[in-house]
Motif scaffolding. Structure first.
Motif, PDB file in Angstrom:
ATOM      1  N   SER A  62       0.831  -1.199   0.000  1.00 19.02           N
ATOM      2  CA  SER A  62       0.000   0.000   0.000  1.00 19.02           C
ATOM      3  C   SER A  62       0.863   1.246   0.000  1.00 19.02           C
ATOM      4  CB  SER A  62      -0.912  -0.013   1.236  1.00 19.02           C
ATOM      5  OG  SER A  62      -0.139   0.054   2.419  1.00 19.02           O
ATOM      6  N   ASP A  63       0.193   2.405  -0.206  1.00 17.79           N
ATOM      7  CA  ASP A  63       0.921   3.665  -0.274  1.00 17.79           C
ATOM      8  C   ASP A  63       1.631   3.995   1.031  1.00 17.79           C
ATOM      9  OD1 ASP A  63       0.100   3.942  -2.867  1.00 17.79           O
ATOM     10  OD2 ASP A  63      -1.616   5.230  -2.383  1.00 17.79           O
ATOM     11  N   ASP A  64       1.110   3.491   2.171  1.00 16.76           N
ATOM     12  CA  ASP A  64       1.739   3.841   3.440  1.00 16.76           C
ATOM     13  C   ASP A  64       2.828   2.857   3.836  1.00 16.76           C
ATOM     14  OD1 ASP A  64       0.188   1.652   4.039  1.00 16.76           O
ATOM     15  OD2 ASP A  64      -0.595   2.459   5.922  1.00 16.76           O
ATOM     16  N   GLY A  65       3.184   1.936   2.951  1.00 20.07           N
ATOM     17  CA  GLY A  65       4.300   1.051   3.213  1.00 20.07           C
ATOM     18  C   GLY A  65       3.889  -0.401   3.369  1.00 20.07           C
TER      19      GLY A  65
ATOM     20  N   SER B  40       9.259  -8.263   0.407  1.00 22.72           N
ATOM     21  CA  SER B  40       7.996  -8.567  -0.237  1.00 22.72           C
ATOM     22  C   SER B  40       7.421  -9.837   0.369  1.00 22.72           C
ATOM     23  CB  SER B  40       8.207  -8.762  -1.750  1.00 22.72           C
ATOM     24  OG  SER B  40       7.062  -9.328  -2.360  1.00 22.72           O
ATOM     25  N   PRO B  41       6.098  -9.978   0.400  1.00 21.29           N
ATOM     26  CA  PRO B  41       5.493 -11.236   0.846  1.00 21.29           C
ATOM     27  C   PRO B  41       5.799 -12.402  -0.082  1.00 21.29           C
ATOM     28  CG  PRO B  41       3.894  -9.436   0.903  1.00 21.29           C
ATOM     29  CD  PRO B  41       5.090  -8.942   0.147  1.00 21.29           C
TER      30      PRO B  41
ATOM     31  N   ASP C 103       7.626 -17.543   3.836  1.00 20.18           N
ATOM     32  CA  ASP C 103       6.840 -18.635   4.419  1.00 20.18           C
ATOM     33  C   ASP C 103       5.622 -18.135   5.188  1.00 20.18           C
ATOM     34  OD1 ASP C 103       8.650 -20.791   3.654  1.00 20.18           O
ATOM     35  OD2 ASP C 103      10.036 -19.901   5.094  1.00 20.18           O
ATOM     36  N   CYS C 104       5.618 -16.864   5.542  1.00 16.18           N
ATOM     37  CA  CYS C 104       4.571 -16.317   6.396  1.00 16.18           C
ATOM     38  C   CYS C 104       3.203 -16.401   5.709  1.00 16.18           C
ATOM     39  CB  CYS C 104       4.868 -14.862   6.739  1.00 16.18           C
ATOM     40  SG  CYS C 104       6.551 -14.597   7.338  1.00 16.18           S
ATOM     41  N   PRO C 105       2.146 -16.719   6.451  1.00 12.10           N
ATOM     42  CA  PRO C 105       0.800 -16.804   5.874  1.00 12.10           C
ATOM     43  C   PRO C 105       0.294 -15.422   5.458  1.00 12.10           C
ATOM     44  CG  PRO C 105       0.690 -16.964   8.264  1.00 12.10           C
ATOM     45  CD  PRO C 105       2.144 -17.003   7.904  1.00 12.10           C
ATOM     46  N   PRO C 106      -0.729 -15.361   4.609  1.00 13.72           N
ATOM     47  CA  PRO C 106      -1.252 -14.075   4.122  1.00 13.72           C
ATOM     48  C   PRO C 106      -1.647 -13.117   5.244  1.00 13.72           C
ATOM     49  CG  PRO C 106      -2.163 -15.875   2.841  1.00 13.72           C
ATOM     50  CD  PRO C 106      -1.411 -16.502   3.973  1.00 13.72           C
ATOM     51  N   GLU C 107      -2.167 -13.664   6.348  1.00 16.05           N
ATOM     52  CA  GLU C 107      -2.626 -12.793   7.428  1.00 16.05           C
ATOM     53  C   GLU C 107      -1.490 -12.078   8.156  1.00 16.05           C
ATOM     54  OE1 GLU C 107      -3.062 -17.145   8.857  1.00 16.05           O
ATOM     55  OE2 GLU C 107      -3.356 -15.976   7.018  1.00 16.05           O
ATOM     56  N   ALA C 108      -0.249 -12.487   7.884  1.00 17.20           N
ATOM     57  CA  ALA C 108       0.887 -11.799   8.500  1.00 17.20           C
ATOM     58  C   ALA C 108       1.179 -10.461   7.819  1.00 17.20           C
ATOM     59  CB  ALA C 108       2.135 -12.689   8.452  1.00 17.20           C
ATOM     60  N   TRP C 109       0.639 -10.292   6.622  1.00 15.56           N
ATOM     61  CA  TRP C 109       0.929  -9.097   5.837  1.00 15.56           C
ATOM     62  C   TRP C 109      -0.276  -8.157   5.794  1.00 15.56           C
ATOM     63  CZ3 TRP C 109       5.950  -8.991   4.647  1.00 15.56           C
ATOM     64  CH2 TRP C 109       6.630 -10.215   4.614  1.00 15.56           C
ATOM     65  N   GLY C 110       0.046  -6.869   5.753  1.00 14.75           N
ATOM     66  CA  GLY C 110      -1.000  -5.858   5.653  1.00 14.75           C
ATOM     67  C   GLY C 110      -1.494  -5.339   6.985  1.00 14.75           C
TER      68      GLY C 110
ATOM     69  N   GLU D 123       8.876   3.925   1.435  1.00 12.63           N
ATOM     70  CA  GLU D 123       9.652   4.863   0.606  1.00 12.63           C
ATOM     71  C   GLU D 123      11.091   4.386   0.426  1.00 12.63           C
ATOM     72  OE1 GLU D 123       9.220   8.654   2.469  1.00 12.63           O
ATOM     73  OE2 GLU D 123       7.138   8.909   1.832  1.00 12.63           O
ATOM     74  N   GLY D 124      11.231   3.084   0.174  1.00 11.19           N
ATOM     75  CA  GLY D 124      12.549   2.536  -0.133  1.00 11.19           C
ATOM     76  C   GLY D 124      13.468   2.326   1.048  1.00 11.19           C
TER      77      GLY D 124
END
Length: 249
Positions: free
Chosen positions: A2-5, A122-123, A127-134, A142-143
């Protein structure tokens, strides 16, 4: 992202503690073997004159390598000491929590962030499940990594790789290892016992280690072997009984 990182929140699923090899520093490998757990030594080779990949990747790899003779030409040897947790980390508790948390390796402290500066977090491939991201803390925006402690750990890992290069060279001499795969073609995995590793590590500061011997590249590719031979590098098909060639193709 997302835009906020990029946000991340560890779910303690334990998936990153199974089915892989975990890179260790020399000191971490010594502690790992001292607990009776298996460490694998991996060797691969890279050469500036024959490199066709990204310049930044070459620089990252050679900063943790040592120079060795391959016959008429020198090349860089990348040596990895990795914990064998393919069947599961021996330090993973039944509750999926680490039983040596305060002494866990640097790589474990850094995951899922990247030590290699040419790879963006990047996800994908983790190995982390989808719920670990976001959700959770923002780890990249910003890099840049947003956690100063994570930045310090990544830099410490890179610095330790550079400092360990000469010790790894002496370790290979002590173990009689003088063969390696070719970067992006294959890697040699040397299976040594914890006792063998500890004995070899204890000899690194001794002045009378065996003298350096020429190295040789191991490959299954006829085209690559011909290319390397033409460039003046030793090439062999012989692999020691305690080594396994893992092709990247």
């Amino acid at each position: 992202m997302s835009d906020d990182g990029l946000r991340y929140n560890c779910t303690a699923c334990g998936k990153c503690c199974r089915g892989k090899y975990v890179p260790l520093t020399v000191d971490e490998a010594q502690a790992w073997a001292a607990r009776g757990d298996n460490v694998v030594l991996m060797t691969e080779t890279i050469s500036d004159s024959l490199w066709s990949g990204r310049p930044g990747e070459y620089q990252h790899q050679t900063l943790r390598a040592f120079a060795a003779s391959f016959g008429d030409q020198d090349a860089e040897v990348i040596t990895l000491l990795v914990a064998d947790i393919v069947a599961g980390c021996p330090n993973l508790g039944a509750d999926n929590l680490c039983t040596i948390y305060e002494q866990r390796p640097l790589v474990c402290r850094i995951y899922p962030l990247e030590i290699n500066p040419t790879i963006l977090p990047s996800p994908v491939g983790k190995d982390c499940p989808p719920e670990a991201w976001g959700t959770g803390e923002i780890i990249w925006r910003e890099g840049k990594y947003t956690d100063p402690q994570a930045v310090e750990l990544i830099e410490r890992s890179r610095q330790q790789d550079r400092q360990d290069a000469e010790r790894k060279k002496r370790l290979c001499e002590a173990l009689g290892i003088h063969k390696a795969g070719w970067k992006n073609d294959g890697i040699l995995a040397w299976h040594i016992t914890p006792e063998q590793l500890l004995e070899a590590l204890s000899s690194l500061d001794e002045p009378n280690l065996p003298s350096e011997q020429p190295w040789a590249v191991v490959s299954n590719s006829a085209n690559l072997k011909a290319h390397l031979l033409a460039a003046g590098l030793n090439v062999t098909e012989h692999i020691n009984s305690d080594a396994v060639f893992h092709s990247m193709h």
